[in-house]
Each structure stands twice: as structure tokens, then as C-alpha cells.
Design an enzyme around this catalytic site. Sequence first.
Site: not given
Ligand code: FPP
Length: 246
Positions: A25, A42, A76, A136
Amino acid sequence: MGIDVQKEKLTLGERLPAHVGIIMDGNGRWATKRGMPRAFGHRAGTERLRGIIRLSSDLGIKALSLYAFSTENWKRPKAEVEALFGLFMEYFTNEVEELHANNVRIRMLGDKAGLPANVRTSVIAAEEKTAGNSGLSLNVALNYGSRSETVRAVKKLAEAAALGELDPGKIDEDMLLSSLDTGGLPELDLLIRTGGDQRLSNFLLLQAAYAEFAFVDALWPDFSDELYMDSLRDFAQRNRRFGGLK
Ligand code: FPP
């Protein structure tokens, strides 16, 4: 600088978690802080995956489960969902070769039926290519929600019962757990959430029954190898009782 993996392995010894889950997150906030669009966060978050996967693999962690996109994330804005799926496509196309070379086995957790066809195809190709690997287990939760996973598992059991292949009276905890998307993986030992919030957000609810939790303030793109090591060292100090007395 850098982590002395052999030394860390010796120190953690038997206290190394077999299965780590991570709720990644904070990408959006990381980008906003820099005056950039959320998709930029992201991308930075995706870049952080390489180090975390590498360290997990080098330490000898058996399974790493990453929450990449939840069944709720469809809410979203369309542009953000599209940016995320663009990254997933890129990831499953460009990174698989190297993961495969490192003996990593890729598995998707979540409902494949709800994925865009091109993503589903590349995920399945990555799973098939790496199915024979013994290193892994990298589990990417995409279109994943623990409740939806449980419903799919229950349906599988109910269908087997309806076909007369399974006596409903014989359904037990092991059978339910092995029908989940994580079936066959080691028990979840440690669940890390970055970004400062302290909730599970529908991730691995049944698997987390006896997991230890690490809530970390760092935003996901800032979750360094050192911070990951801190969570692992902290886990090694915990006194796990699994409902018993010591
Ligand atoms: C949460 O941050 C994150 C996500 C919804 C996406 C997680 C994805 C990745 C780390 C990248 C891609 C993964 C792969 C496997 C290629 P948020 O957007 O909710 O952050 P915020 O809480 O600051 O709004």
C-alpha cells in the site's frame, strides 16, 4: 551497504518465515507527494518488486504472496485501472524470463475469469512456463478477494459433492484450505502491510489465522530491502503459540 544474505540467513535460522504475504500500500500517496500522477507511484512500486523478490528467494523463503489488485480495486478511476493492468501486462511479459531463470514459480491468486483476456493469457503462460520450478513460489493476487476466493473454493467442494465424488460429512479444515487458491503452499507466517494502515482489506483472511502481522509506515515504493529485513528480524523474535501455552 547492501545486505549480507548469508549472515542474515544464519541469524534468522529456523525463525525464517516459510510464507510471507505483503499488502503493498502507498503507491498513490508516494506519487502525490512528488506532484506526480498515481500511476507513477504504481510504476515505482513495480520496480521495488525486483529487490523484494530477490531477497526473499536468496534467504530461502518458500512463498511470497503479493496483493497487486483486489476485487474492490475495480472501483478506482478507469485511467488508474488501465495503468495498473498495463503494468501487469508489462510485468508478466518482461520479467518472467528472469524469474524463470531464478527458479521462481509464478502462481496467480484470484479469479482469472474476471481478468481482461490479454492479461489472463499472459498470466497463464507465466504459470505454465514456471510450473516445474522448485525455488520461491511467487503468488500474485490479481482480481483477488479472500471472500470471493472462499466462495470459489466452497463451490468446488459443493460441485464434487453433487457429483457424488465427495461425502459432505467428510469436509474438513484441510480440505477447505487446500481448495483455496493458496492450496499446497506453506501456512502463511507473516503478513506485512506498508503504507501505515492497519487492516487486512480482504487479503488471505483464512490463511492469516495464525500469521504474525507487521504494519509498516513506509509507503510501498520506499519499502527498502533493509525495512523488509527489519520485519523479518522482528518476526524472528515473536513468540508464536498457535493457541497453546508456550
Ligand atoms: C496500493 O497503493 C497499491 C495497489 C492498489 C497496487 C499494487 C501494485 C503494485 C505494487 C504494482 C504492480 C504489481 C505487479 C505484480 C506487477 P494505493 O494506490 O492504494 O496507494 P495509496 O494508499 O497511497 O492511495
